[in-house]
Design a protein around this motif. Sequence first.
Motif, PDB file in Angstrom:
ATOM      1  N   LYS A 183       9.689  46.584 -74.752  1.00 22.96           N
ATOM      2  CA  LYS A 183      10.033  47.682 -73.855  1.00 22.96           C
ATOM      3  C   LYS A 183       8.829  48.566 -73.537  1.00 22.96           C
ATOM      4  CE  LYS A 183      13.682  51.093 -73.255  1.00 22.96           C
ATOM      5  NZ  LYS A 183      14.833  51.743 -73.874  1.00 22.96           N
ATOM      6  N   SER A 184       8.022  48.878 -74.535  1.00 20.18           N
ATOM      7  CA  SER A 184       6.857  49.746 -74.307  1.00 20.18           C
ATOM      8  C   SER A 184       5.815  49.054 -73.428  1.00 20.18           C
ATOM      9  CB  SER A 184       6.225  50.153 -75.634  1.00 20.18           C
ATOM     10  OG  SER A 184       5.761  49.025 -76.333  1.00 20.18           O
ATOM     11  N   ALA A 185       5.688  47.743 -73.584  1.00 16.08           N
ATOM     12  CA  ALA A 185       4.741  46.994 -72.752  1.00 16.08           C
ATOM     13  C   ALA A 185       5.215  46.940 -71.301  1.00 16.08           C
ATOM     14  CB  ALA A 185       4.548  45.597 -73.302  1.00 16.08           C
ATOM     15  N   ARG A 197       4.359  50.259 -69.839  1.00 13.41           N
ATOM     16  CA  ARG A 197       2.923  50.374 -69.577  1.00 13.41           C
ATOM     17  C   ARG A 197       2.531  49.644 -68.298  1.00 13.41           C
ATOM     18  NH1 ARG A 197       0.610  54.473 -70.826  1.00 13.41           N
ATOM     19  NH2 ARG A 197      -1.286  53.414 -70.194  1.00 13.41           N
ATOM     20  N   THR A 198       3.124  48.483 -68.045  1.00 11.31           N
ATOM     21  CA  THR A 198       2.786  47.753 -66.818  1.00 11.31           C
ATOM     22  C   THR A 198       3.230  48.531 -65.582  1.00 11.31           C
ATOM     23  OG1 THR A 198       4.810  46.448 -66.963  1.00 11.31           O
ATOM     24  CG2 THR A 198       2.807  45.484 -67.868  1.00 11.31           C
ATOM     25  N   LYS A 199       4.389  49.200 -65.665  1.00 12.44           N
ATOM     26  CA  LYS A 199       4.841  50.025 -64.552  1.00 12.44           C
ATOM     27  C   LYS A 199       3.885  51.190 -64.312  1.00 12.44           C
ATOM     28  CE  LYS A 199       9.808  49.147 -64.883  1.00 12.44           C
ATOM     29  NZ  LYS A 199      11.117  49.744 -65.172  1.00 12.44           N
TER      30      LYS A 199
END
Length: 88
Positions: A5-7, A10-12
């Motif tokens: 979820k955190s990755a 981060r991409t967004k």
Amino acid sequence: MPNIKSAIKRTKIIEKKTMQNNMVKSAYKTAVKKFESAIAAGEVKEAETLFVEATKKIDQACTKGVIVKNTAARKKSSLAKKLNAVKA
């Protein structure tokens, strides 16, 4: 595509920041092109006002971290040289 979820978040965020950086970069490149076209046309008064705008956009790009400080100084210097050559 990331699974965590955190990755994903981060991409967004990276995509959003990249778009903002591209907008700033595009704005300063457009200002420089307008200045150079005024120089090519021989319009000194318009070139002077566009020089101020172009240097402002370059400084903004430098402040935002889109371009490096020395790059900004080099670009402003080259624009000033072109303006002075037309004035003389």
